[in-house]
Enzyme design. Structure first.
Site, mmCIF file in Angstrom:
data_model
loop_
_atom_site.group_PDB
_atom_site.id
_atom_site.type_symbol
_atom_site.label_atom_id
_atom_site.label_comp_id
_atom_site.label_asym_id
_atom_site.label_seq_id
_atom_site.Cartn_x
_atom_site.Cartn_y
_atom_site.Cartn_z
ATOM 1 N N ASP A 19 -9.304 6.861 47.412
ATOM 2 C CA ASP A 19 -8.750 6.644 46.070
ATOM 3 C C ASP A 19 -9.775 7.427 45.134
ATOM 4 O OD1 ASP A 19 -7.387 5.241 43.808
ATOM 5 O OD2 ASP A 19 -9.499 4.084 43.953
ATOM 6 N N TYR A 20 -9.088 7.745 43.836
ATOM 7 C CA TYR A 20 -10.184 8.289 42.993
ATOM 8 C C TYR A 20 -10.514 7.416 41.962
ATOM 9 C CZ TYR A 20 -11.661 11.680 39.308
ATOM 10 O OH TYR A 20 -12.318 12.392 38.716
ATOM 11 N N ASP A 198 -10.181 0.614 45.329
ATOM 12 C CA ASP A 198 -10.817 -0.608 44.554
ATOM 13 C C ASP A 198 -9.548 -1.351 43.838
ATOM 14 O OD1 ASP A 198 -10.057 1.465 42.661
ATOM 15 O OD2 ASP A 198 -10.766 0.353 41.513
HETATM 16 O O1 LIG Z 1 -5.234 5.297 42.084
HETATM 17 P P1 LIG Z 1 -6.345 5.524 41.300
HETATM 18 O O2 LIG Z 1 -7.043 6.690 41.595
HETATM 19 O O3 LIG Z 1 -7.357 4.403 41.199
HETATM 20 O O4 LIG Z 1 -5.625 5.558 39.813
HETATM 21 C C1 LIG Z 1 -5.216 4.303 39.012
HETATM 22 C C2 LIG Z 1 -5.038 4.596 37.693
HETATM 23 O O5 LIG Z 1 -6.107 5.377 37.222
HETATM 24 C C3 LIG Z 1 -6.021 5.493 35.839
HETATM 25 O O6 LIG Z 1 -6.160 4.504 35.011
HETATM 26 C C4 LIG Z 1 -7.311 3.547 35.332
HETATM 27 O O7 LIG Z 1 -8.499 4.469 35.225
HETATM 28 C C5 LIG Z 1 -8.716 4.656 33.711
HETATM 29 C C6 LIG Z 1 -10.005 5.637 33.749
HETATM 30 O O8 LIG Z 1 -11.117 4.994 34.379
HETATM 31 C C7 LIG Z 1 -8.929 3.482 32.922
HETATM 32 O O9 LIG Z 1 -9.065 3.952 31.710
HETATM 33 C C8 LIG Z 1 -7.516 2.638 33.092
HETATM 34 O O10 LIG Z 1 -7.823 1.332 32.354
HETATM 35 C C9 LIG Z 1 -7.345 2.121 34.619
HETATM 36 O O11 LIG Z 1 -6.040 1.591 34.728
HETATM 37 C C10 LIG Z 1 -4.713 6.495 35.398
HETATM 38 O O12 LIG Z 1 -4.910 6.455 33.943
HETATM 39 C C11 LIG Z 1 -3.682 5.692 35.991
HETATM 40 O O13 LIG Z 1 -2.492 6.618 35.706
HETATM 41 C C12 LIG Z 1 -3.863 5.698 37.528
HETATM 42 O O14 LIG Z 1 -2.556 4.971 37.988
#
Ligand SMILES: O=P(O)(O)OC[C@H]1O[C@H](O[C@H]2O[C@H](CO)[C@@H](O)[C@H](O)[C@H]2O)[C@H](O)[C@@H](O)[C@@H]1O
Length: 244
Positions: A19-20, A198
């Site tokens: 995951d990112y 996570d």
């Molecule tokens: O599947 P992931 O790689 O964990 O991505 C999930 C979402 O990540 C991003 O939002 C989340 O991270 C942001 C940066 O740290 C944070 O500001 C936000 O509150 C989190 O929800 C991204 O913007 C989403 O599109 C992804 O689905």
């Protein structure tokens, strides 16, 4: 875990699913700020150079965002929770369902207008309403209101609500990291899999791998766990990946 790692090292066809956000990089207040650190880039680069190992970053991010962050690396990517995928030939859509966005967008916009510091993130196949920067209580209350308002549209359009980390996201029911993982496992004949994530959407990957006897699944942070192991932080994940 040490014994499992030894098996992993002896395997002949390995899959590493990462995951990112919250796994390879720490969370930040705005999605655009979550740039990979030098250490993250170094670790991903090392993994792409390993023989008999396929490393895939599997993220909820839009393909444009993740391409911006790590697109210069020769690494496969699955974006938008499984809706888009990139291999050495480039990006491809895995679904084709976004007509519903014109119904969902006005509802999200109406909540954005009354919840200061919230905003909508546009992706090709999903819409995400973020409230990390809103007042904590207000943001949470409006996120419940939004979910309530969207229930009907979601049911009529075969969609689902992802109630994520300070984000409410709408996407097709036919898309998930779990479905993407199942496809990879069926197509790849891997003898060892490592999967790290996570968030709630990562639990779908862990669930898909529950019955796989050679899958080492790792949850980063606290909360629900279908994974076999837990790590405390992004820093711990990166140290672990450096040792593979
Ligand atoms: O599947 P992931 O790689 O964990 O991505 C999930 C979402 O990540 C991003 O939002 C989340 O991270 C942001 C940066 O740290 C944070 O500001 C936000 O509150 C989190 O929800 C991204 O913007 C989403 O599109 C992804 O689905």
């Amino acid at each position: 875990m040490i014994e499992q790692l030894q098996h992993y090292k002896n395997a002949s066809k390995r899959l590493v699913l990462l995951d990112y956000d919250g796994t390879l990089v720490n969370l930040s207040s705005l999605p655009s700020q979550a740039n990979p650190t030098q250490q993250t880039i170094k670790v991903l680069k090392q993994l792409t150079e390993k023989v008999q190992t396929k490393t895939i970053v599997i993220t909820g991010r839009s393909h444009i965002d993740i391409e911006h962050f790590i697109g210069h690396l020769p690494i496969d990517i699955i974006a938008e929770h499984g809706a888009m995928a990139k291999d050495h030939t480039g990006w491809k859509k895995r679904i084709n369902d976004s007509l519903w966005k014109s119904e969902v967008a006005p509802v999200m916009d109406s909540i954005t207008a009354i919840c200061p510091k919230s905003f909508v993130e546009q992706k090709s196949f999903s819409l995400a309403w973020h409230y990390r920067n809103a007042d904590e209580e207000t943001g949470y209350l409006y996120s419940r209101k939004l979910i309530d308002k969207l229930e009907g549209i979601v049911q009529l359009n075969n969609l689902k609500i992802i109630d994520g980390n300070k984000v409410v996201e709408i996407i097709s029911k036919e898309t998930s990291k779990g479905i993407a993982t199942k496809d990879l496992v069926e197509q790849g004949n891997y003898d060892w899999i490592i999967c790290i994530g996570d968030d709630k959407t990562d639990e779908d990957m862990f669930e898909c791998l529950l019955s796989h006897k050679n899958a080492l699944t790792i949850k980063v942070g606290e909360g629900n766990i279908l994974a076999k192991y837990r790590m405390k932080s992004v820093e711990e994940v990166l140290l672990f990946l450096e040792q593979l």
